[in-house]
Design a protein around this motif. Structure first.
Motif: not given
Lengths: 141, 125
Positions: A52-59, A61-62
Motif C-alpha cells: 500500500l505504501s508503494r501504491n501511494v508512492w507510485v500513483h 508520489k506523496s
C-alpha cells in the motif's frame, strides 16, 4: 471500529521518496515483533503495508502513513492508515475484484493486499485521493 | 545505493547471491545488473539466490527476483531461489503471486543439489 489508541503508540511517516516505503514496513515489522505476532501475521502485515505504501508512492508520489497500536480489551492489533491526495481510484469495484493494476502493474492490486489483513477500509474519490485503513490483530494461541 | 551490500560468490560452477538486506528499487536494479555481469565474467551456468534472511517479500521484490531468473535464463544460466521462509511463501500465495516459472529449493544444500542435476542434464543433451 472504536478502539483505544494512545498517542505514545502512534507514528507518522511521510511518503515522498522510495526509501520511505522501506522505513514504514520496517517500523511495522518491528512492531509485530515487539508485540510477538506470529511470523505469518508479521509477514502478512509487513507485506500489506509495503504494497500500500508503494501504491501511494507510485500513483500519488506523496502521502502519509500513520501506524498505530490498537488495544481492545486483551487484544492487541496494529493499524496502518495511508493517506494520499493522488488521482484516486475511478473504478473501485474493479480494483478490488483483483487482477487489476495500473501504472506498469506494480503490485498485485488491492485485492491481493486485502487478503493479508483482518480489516480493510478504503475511501477514494477520483481527483481527490485515497485513504486506506488496514488492521491486523494478534492471534492468541 | 550500490548493490555491494549483496555479495555474489562463486562456488564451483555456480554463483551464489545471498540477500541479507531490505531491497530498495535502486538496489534491485544494481543487483540484477551485477548478477548478469558476474555470470558473463565467470561463465557460470548456475545461479542460486538465497533469500533465507528475508522475513517478508512484497510483490515488487518477488517480481524482481523472478525477473532476475528470467534474465539469467536468457543468458543460458539456470536460477534456483533457496530458503524462502514459510511466512513468505504463505504471504505471496495469499496475495495471488505464485512466482511461476521460478525454480526453488528448501535450503542452500538442496539448491546446490538441484543445480548440479540441472547442469548434468544440460551437459548430456
Amino acid at each position: 471500529m472504536a478502539v483505544a489508541q494512545t498517542p505514545s503508540e502512534a507514528w507518522e511517516i511521510r511518503i515522498d521518496k522510495e526509501a520511505d516505503i522501506i522505513a514504514i514496513r520496517q517500523l511495522v515489522r518491528e512492531l509485530t515483533k515487539q508485540f510477538k505476532f506470529d511470523q505469518f501475521a508479521s509477514a502478512a502485515m509487513t507485506t500489506a503495508t509495503s504494497e500500500l505504501s508503494r501504491n501511494v508512492w507510485v500513483h500519488a508520489k506523496s502521502g502519509l502513513a500513520r501506524v498505530s497500536v490498537l488495544r481492545e480489551g486483551d487484544r492487541i492489533g496494529l493499524e496502518v492508515v495511508l493517506v494520499d491526495h493522488g488521482p484516486g481510484i475511478a473504478d473501485l469495484n474493479r480494483a478490488l475484484a483483483g487482477g487489476y493494476s495500473t501504472a506498469n502493474s506494480l503490485g498485485l492490486g488491492l485485492s491481493g493486499t486485502r487478503r493479508l489483513v483482518d480489516e480493510f477500509k478504503i475511501d477514494t474519490e477520483p481527483g481527490r485521493g485515497t485513504t486506506i485503513v488496514i488492521r491486523k490483530w494478534k492471534k492468541e494461541f | 545505493m550500490p548493490s555491494g551490500s549483496i555479495p555474489i560468490l562463486k562456488i564451483g560452477p555456480t554463483l551464489l547471491a545471498s540477500i541479507q538486506i531490505d531491497l530498495h528499487d535502486t538496489v534491485v536494479d544494481a543487483f540484477q545488473n551485477d548478477i548478469l555481469l558476474e555470470i558473463e565474467k565467470s561463465g557460470s551456468r548456475g545461479l542460486i539466490i538465497d533469500i533465507s534472511a528475508l522475513e517478508s517479500v512484497d510483490s515488487y521484490v518477488a517480481r524482481a527476483l523472478a525477473n532476475t531468473a528470467k534474465m539469467a535464463k536468457l543468458m543460458g544460466t539456470e536460477t534456483v531461489i533457496v530458503g524462502m521462509r514459510p511466512a513468505v511463501a504463505a504471504t505471496l500465495v495469499r496475495m495471488g503471486y505464485y512466482m511461476s516459472g521460478v525454480r526453488t529449493a528448501l535450503s542452500l544444500q538442496e539448491g546446490l543439489e538441484l543445480q548440479a542435476e540441472l547442469l548434468k542434464a544440460a551437459e548430456s543433451e
